[in-house]
Design a protein around this motif. Sequence first.
Motif, short mmCIF file in Angstrom:
data_model
loop_
_atom_site.label_atom_id
_atom_site.label_comp_id
_atom_site.label_asym_id
_atom_site.label_seq_id
_atom_site.Cartn_x
_atom_site.Cartn_y
_atom_site.Cartn_z
N GLU A 100 1.17 -1.56 0.15
CA GLU A 100 -0.14 -0.05 0.19
C GLU A 100 1.16 1.02 -0.19
OE1 GLU A 100 -3.74 0.66 0.40
OE2 GLU A 100 -4.27 -1.74 -0.05
N GLU A 101 1.41 1.38 0.96
CA GLU A 101 2.81 2.03 0.76
C GLU A 101 3.97 2.29 -0.40
OE1 GLU A 101 4.93 1.64 4.48
OE2 GLU A 101 3.46 1.29 5.92
N LEU A 102 3.71 1.68 -0.51
CA LEU A 102 5.15 2.09 -1.61
C LEU A 102 4.45 2.20 -2.89
CD1 LEU A 102 7.51 1.34 -3.01
CD2 LEU A 102 7.63 -1.34 -3.61
N TYR A 103 2.91 1.94 -3.20
CA TYR A 103 2.07 2.10 -4.39
C TYR A 103 1.97 3.29 -4.52
CZ TYR A 103 -1.81 1.71 -7.76
OH TYR A 103 -2.22 2.01 -8.52
N GLU A 104 1.30 4.13 -3.12
CA GLU A 104 0.86 5.65 -3.04
C GLU A 104 1.92 6.05 -3.17
OE1 GLU A 104 -1.58 8.57 0.20
OE2 GLU A 104 -0.50 5.98 0.69
N LYS A 105 3.30 6.37 -2.85
CA LYS A 105 4.79 6.52 -3.25
C LYS A 105 4.85 6.83 -4.52
CE LYS A 105 9.35 6.77 -2.10
NZ LYS A 105 10.41 5.92 -1.78
N LEU A 106 4.48 5.58 -5.25
CA LEU A 106 4.77 5.56 -6.46
C LEU A 106 4.59 6.09 -7.04
CD1 LEU A 106 6.88 2.53 -6.73
CD2 LEU A 106 8.34 4.48 -6.42
N HIS A 107 2.90 6.30 -7.04
CA HIS A 107 1.60 6.03 -8.31
C HIS A 107 0.90 7.43 -7.87
CE1 HIS A 107 -2.08 5.25 -10.68
NE2 HIS A 107 -1.36 4.54 -11.48
#
Length: 504
Positions: free
Chosen positions: A493-500
């Motif tokens: 979740e955190e990586l998706y929010e950061k990248l996307h």
Amino acid sequence: MSITVTPFIPNEDYENPAMVTDFYEFSMANSLFLHGYKDTIMVFDMFFRDNPDDLGYAISCGQRKLTKFLLNYHFNEEDLIYLRGKGMSEEFLDYLRTYKWKGTMYALKEGCVAYPQVPMVRIECDMVGAILIETYLLQTMNFQSLIATKATRVSGLSSHSSRKVMEFGTRRAQGMSAGNDGAYAAILGGCIATANCLAEMKYGPEVKAVGTVAHSFIEFFPDELSAFRAYAETYPESVSLLLDTYSVFDSGLPNLLKIDDEMIAKYPNDPNKRVKSARVDSGDLARTYKRLRKALDAAGKSYVNIVASNSLDERKIANMEIYENARFDSYGVGEKLITSASDPVMGGVYKLVAVKNANGEYEPKMKCSDSSFKAIIPGKLMAYRVFDENNQGVCDVIAADDEVIEEGKPLVIYNFDLNVFKRRRTIIPYKVEKLLVPYIVDGKQVIELPSITETKNYIKDQLEHPVWESELRYEMPHVHYVDLTEKVFKVREELYEKLHGGKI
């Protein structure tokens, strides 16, 4: 100073499995090499997103071949000459000249029942060895898994109604390697034999080659009876007669009865020298079976088995058995099996999930995509299967590699399916099995590869016991739960929010 460049000369007979590589893999590896990343450790997961034919399960297969490939991974001078002509750097080519695969491969046990999103193979290797093996890995795992899965249905393993099926598809396979690998995978999926001689030579008697005659043999003789007689004289202990060259009941059956009576007269004290089976390869197979069985029994020849072939698949066979009670003693199944004709592509993918940094930590990597379904699960992962008190699989849980899932201890998990209303739940595992096991560690094989028979029995046992009946249905099967631990869920979740720029 002049540089002599040896031109590459195409050679149709040349083979090196390491060159079964999409060119973009070399392009990427050469660029990363020149930028100083040759020793960087990368982690890739191979997984699939949908079960073949929208089934409730798949069979993971190909680990044996993949293991042998990695242990023998190398490049020849012919490869380097070719790659030089494609623009690869001399430094990169010098590196490949002595390159050996020194990575680590974890994978499901060959034959393990597999589900979407759960890693089938995890590769941890230096940059070159991680990137360049993608095509071969996917080709091997996708094809063998596809055919093994199809075979479990054709052979009746998936419906707990095991039947004798011979794999007859080599002549319609997409090339020699597909014929050989398909025969191997079909045997694992429950087939009893293959028509492919090279497959038996490669894999041994567990992949037994069988066969009798084609219509051309019958046509060659002046009449059908002469053809039958010639075959019976040549192979008196394994007489199988093909009845439908001209007419099953006007010609084939009467001639079979004559041949069997002749054998009884010639070998009165040797009951092994009799007509063993009759094969039919055209027409209404179910009606033919019932008439033929009745006629053979009436003639006192109940010992003659009846074999069916002719574009069969699991549905045709099941329809004959269920609706018409036409239960042949064995079946020859060709193109519908070797090509998995109902769903000929298994869409397994190979994705970068982590890179090991200078501190020895694994930095998660993620392909986000504009489609949340295609957003991968990042990080160095481990997969577990959770069972209930009846030893049936409740769910698969994808965890971080440094997490431990323990039996009897509460576990918070999140369902991967975005359509599930309540994704978070707590379970107490009754029994837990770690699914990914080491095959190769630091370039050395660390597992004894099971025999074909052992793997075949392993597949059969899983479909008969741990897998829920509802997952084996042809229509609308139960969707096996695939869950993430809280740690993996939050990282994703955190990586998706950061990248996307938004939550999944």
